[in-house]
Design a protein around this motif. Structure first.
Motif, PDB file in Angstrom:
ATOM      1  N   GLU A 220       0.469  -1.135   0.450  1.00  0.00           N
ATOM      2  CA  GLU A 220       0.055   0.334   0.074  1.00  0.00           C
ATOM      3  C   GLU A 220       1.467   1.330  -0.181  1.00  0.00           C
ATOM      4  O   GLU A 220       0.342   2.181  -0.665  1.00  0.00           O
ATOM      5  CB  GLU A 220      -0.906   0.239   1.374  1.00  0.00           C
ATOM      6  CG  GLU A 220      -1.921  -0.857   0.731  1.00  0.00           C
ATOM      7  CD  GLU A 220      -3.055  -1.120   1.704  1.00  0.00           C
ATOM      8  OE1 GLU A 220      -4.013  -0.837   1.963  1.00  0.00           O
ATOM      9  OE2 GLU A 220      -2.927  -0.511   3.118  1.00  0.00           O
ATOM     10  N   THR A 221       1.841   1.384   0.280  1.00  0.00           N
ATOM     11  CA  THR A 221       2.757   1.613   0.765  1.00  0.00           C
ATOM     12  C   THR A 221       3.270   2.738  -0.986  1.00  0.00           C
ATOM     13  O   THR A 221       3.633   3.585  -1.364  1.00  0.00           O
ATOM     14  CB  THR A 221       4.451   2.097   1.859  1.00  0.00           C
ATOM     15  OG1 THR A 221       3.545   1.463   2.873  1.00  0.00           O
ATOM     16  CG2 THR A 221       5.315   3.134   1.560  1.00  0.00           C
ATOM     17  N   LYS A 222       4.012   1.208  -1.386  1.00  0.00           N
ATOM     18  CA  LYS A 222       4.053   1.835  -2.956  1.00  0.00           C
ATOM     19  C   LYS A 222       3.485   2.290  -4.071  1.00  0.00           C
ATOM     20  O   LYS A 222       3.323   3.009  -4.668  1.00  0.00           O
ATOM     21  CB  LYS A 222       4.617   0.311  -3.318  1.00  0.00           C
ATOM     22  CG  LYS A 222       5.501   1.098  -4.746  1.00  0.00           C
ATOM     23  CD  LYS A 222       5.930  -0.582  -5.201  1.00  0.00           C
ATOM     24  CE  LYS A 222       7.701  -0.243  -6.596  1.00  0.00           C
ATOM     25  NZ  LYS A 222       7.822  -0.601  -6.523  1.00  0.00           N
ATOM     26  N   THR A 223       2.405   1.423  -3.661  1.00  0.00           N
ATOM     27  CA  THR A 223       0.549   2.270  -4.342  1.00  0.00           C
ATOM     28  C   THR A 223       0.497   3.517  -3.826  1.00  0.00           C
ATOM     29  O   THR A 223       0.598   4.844  -4.861  1.00  0.00           O
ATOM     30  CB  THR A 223      -0.386   1.855  -3.838  1.00  0.00           C
ATOM     31  OG1 THR A 223      -0.976   0.437  -3.749  1.00  0.00           O
ATOM     32  CG2 THR A 223      -1.691   2.417  -4.826  1.00  0.00           C
ATOM     33  N   GLY A 224       0.985   4.175  -2.361  1.00  0.00           N
ATOM     34  CA  GLY A 224       0.885   5.587  -2.032  1.00  0.00           C
ATOM     35  C   GLY A 224       1.900   6.347  -3.287  1.00  0.00           C
ATOM     36  O   GLY A 224       2.379   8.011  -3.353  1.00  0.00           O
ATOM     37  N   VAL A 225       3.414   6.086  -3.065  1.00  0.00           N
ATOM     38  CA  VAL A 225       4.407   6.737  -4.020  1.00  0.00           C
ATOM     39  C   VAL A 225       3.856   6.687  -5.182  1.00  0.00           C
ATOM     40  O   VAL A 225       4.168   8.375  -5.536  1.00  0.00           O
ATOM     41  CB  VAL A 225       5.133   5.917  -3.705  1.00  0.00           C
ATOM     42  CG1 VAL A 225       6.390   5.980  -4.788  1.00  0.00           C
ATOM     43  CG2 VAL A 225       6.057   5.803  -1.864  1.00  0.00           C
ATOM     44  N   ASP A 226       3.326   5.908  -5.888  1.00  0.00           N
ATOM     45  CA  ASP A 226       3.086   5.452  -7.283  1.00  0.00           C
ATOM     46  C   ASP A 226       1.756   7.153  -7.295  1.00  0.00           C
ATOM     47  O   ASP A 226       1.913   8.104  -8.578  1.00  0.00           O
ATOM     48  CB  ASP A 226       2.129   4.332  -8.239  1.00  0.00           C
ATOM     49  CG  ASP A 226       1.748   4.671  -9.587  1.00  0.00           C
ATOM     50  OD1 ASP A 226       3.082   5.746  -9.602  1.00  0.00           O
ATOM     51  OD2 ASP A 226       0.655   4.467  -9.660  1.00  0.00           O
ATOM     52  N   LEU A 227       0.981   7.061  -6.175  1.00  0.00           N
ATOM     53  CA  LEU A 227      -0.573   8.054  -6.581  1.00  0.00           C
ATOM     54  C   LEU A 227       0.308  10.268  -6.183  1.00  0.00           C
ATOM     55  O   LEU A 227       0.232  10.989  -7.133  1.00  0.00           O
ATOM     56  CB  LEU A 227      -1.270   7.801  -5.576  1.00  0.00           C
ATOM     57  CG  LEU A 227      -2.478   6.998  -5.009  1.00  0.00           C
ATOM     58  CD1 LEU A 227      -2.795   7.043  -3.657  1.00  0.00           C
ATOM     59  CD2 LEU A 227      -2.945   6.853  -6.950  1.00  0.00           C
ATOM     60  N   ALA A 228       1.767   9.777  -5.257  1.00  0.00           N
ATOM     61  CA  ALA A 228       2.409  10.883  -5.508  1.00  0.00           C
ATOM     62  C   ALA A 228       3.677  11.380  -6.494  1.00  0.00           C
ATOM     63  O   ALA A 228       3.672  12.157  -6.625  1.00  0.00           O
ATOM     64  CB  ALA A 228       2.970  10.620  -3.795  1.00  0.00           C
ATOM     65  N   ILE A 229       3.685  10.470  -7.245  1.00  0.00           N
ATOM     66  CA  ILE A 229       4.285  10.865  -8.194  1.00  0.00           C
ATOM     67  C   ILE A 229       3.308  11.241  -9.276  1.00  0.00           C
ATOM     68  O   ILE A 229       4.423  11.286  -9.734  1.00  0.00           O
ATOM     69  CB  ILE A 229       4.769   9.690  -8.511  1.00  0.00           C
ATOM     70  CG1 ILE A 229       6.102   8.911  -8.029  1.00  0.00           C
ATOM     71  CG2 ILE A 229       5.889   9.284 -10.224  1.00  0.00           C
ATOM     72  CD1 ILE A 229       6.985   7.281  -8.045  1.00  0.00           C
ATOM     73  N   LEU A 230       2.610  11.050  -9.134  1.00  0.00           N
ATOM     74  CA  LEU A 230       1.554  11.167 -10.505  1.00  0.00           C
ATOM     75  C   LEU A 230       1.279  12.929 -10.020  1.00  0.00           C
ATOM     76  O   LEU A 230       1.382  13.795 -11.391  1.00  0.00           O
ATOM     77  CB  LEU A 230      -0.006  10.498 -10.520  1.00  0.00           C
ATOM     78  CG  LEU A 230      -0.062   9.061 -11.065  1.00  0.00           C
ATOM     79  CD1 LEU A 230      -1.379   8.162 -10.356  1.00  0.00           C
ATOM     80  CD2 LEU A 230       0.708   9.902 -13.043  1.00  0.00           C
ATOM     81  N   GLN A 231       1.032  13.260  -8.505  1.00  0.00           N
ATOM     82  CA  GLN A 231       1.584  14.959  -8.573  1.00  0.00           C
ATOM     83  C   GLN A 231       2.369  15.353  -9.312  1.00  0.00           C
ATOM     84  O   GLN A 231       2.135  16.520  -9.403  1.00  0.00           O
ATOM     85  CB  GLN A 231       0.995  15.088  -7.263  1.00  0.00           C
ATOM     86  CG  GLN A 231      -0.605  13.701  -6.646  1.00  0.00           C
ATOM     87  CD  GLN A 231      -1.815  14.840  -7.635  1.00  0.00           C
ATOM     88  OE1 GLN A 231      -2.009  15.803  -7.421  1.00  0.00           O
ATOM     89  NE2 GLN A 231      -2.873  13.555  -7.992  1.00  0.00           N
ATOM     90  N   ALA A 232       3.684  15.174  -8.727  1.00  0.00           N
ATOM     91  CA  ALA A 232       5.098  15.281  -9.205  1.00  0.00           C
ATOM     92  C   ALA A 232       4.752  15.624 -10.613  1.00  0.00           C
ATOM     93  O   ALA A 232       5.253  16.671 -10.916  1.00  0.00           O
ATOM     94  CB  ALA A 232       5.199  14.451  -8.592  1.00  0.00           C
TER      95      ALA A 232
END
Lengths: 141, 77
Positions: A41-53
């Motif tokens: 789930e943390t890696k999922t969150g990282v992916d969402l943050a990358i989309l924002q970046a």
């Protein structure tokens, strides 16, 4: 609040709401999440943050005549570095939690080690999310 | 910023935001299904689910790198 800030805030709110549904649904399950599930789930969150970046990085670069809704090269690069660090932290922790998950009777020390890598990944995610959600202004970050 | 500029900017940003939103939904669906399946089974995330998430992350990170003026070397990304 700038237009970009508002647009990304709405996107983040929708994502958080969706995350809440996911996490809320999972919470009804009787079994607590394992460190491996937390890491996933943390890696999922990282992916969402990358989309924002990525949304930030695609904005026009700040400069004379450019609207206040703009990005800087330094900030985009910094967001990439934080993204890469978060991904690397998750990937580095993955063999540890997978090894512990395979154990029949993991020791307290093994469980603690798995928890530590999951926590380290969560901390890296928080640093990334902090940088993305507190949208950098020109020259900041 | 004037109202026409604001509208123009929103129109410019809309495809990106919609595209991002579709990706967010896809990633969350994949993730929540993977965790549900793990909890319903032996508790482990399947290799296929890890691979699917890894592919998402790798693609999105590469896309972010492509927007940098001085992108990192391929070995770094």
């Amino acid at each position: 609040m700038s237009v970009l800030r508002a647009a990304l805030a709405v996107t983040m709110l929708l994502a958080v709401a969706a995350c809440g549904q996911t996490i809320g649904g999972a919470r009804t399950m009787p079994a607590p999440k394992t460190p491996e599930q937390v890491l996933f789930e943390t890696k999922t969150g990282v992916d969402l943050a990358i989309l924002q970046a990525d949304a930030y990085a695609t904005l026009p670069r700040c400069g004379p005549g450019v609207s206040p809704v703009c990005s800087t090269s330094a900030n985009a690069k910094r967001l990439y570095a934080l993204s890469k660090t978060a991904v690397d932290t998750v990937d580095a922790g993955r063999p540890v939690v997978e090894a512990v998950a395979k154990m029949q009777n993991p020791s307290t020390s093994d469980q603690q080690k798995a928890q530590e890598v999951a926590d380290a990944a969560a901390a890296a995610l928080q640093r990334l999310v902090g940088a993305v959600t507190v949208l950098p202004k020109k020259g900041e970050l | 910023m004037t109202i026409p500029q604001l509208i123009l900017l929103l129109v410019q940003l809309l495809p990106t935001l919609l595209d991002d939103w579709n990706k967010i939904v896809a990633v969350l669906d994949t993730s929540s299904a993977a965790v549900r399946n793990a909890q319903a089974g032996d508790g482990k995330i399947s290799a296929e689910d890890w691979a699917a998430l890894d592919a998402h992350v790798e693609g999105d990170l590469a896309r972010l790198a492509s927007h940098l003026e001085d992108p990192p070397a391929a070995t770094e990304a």
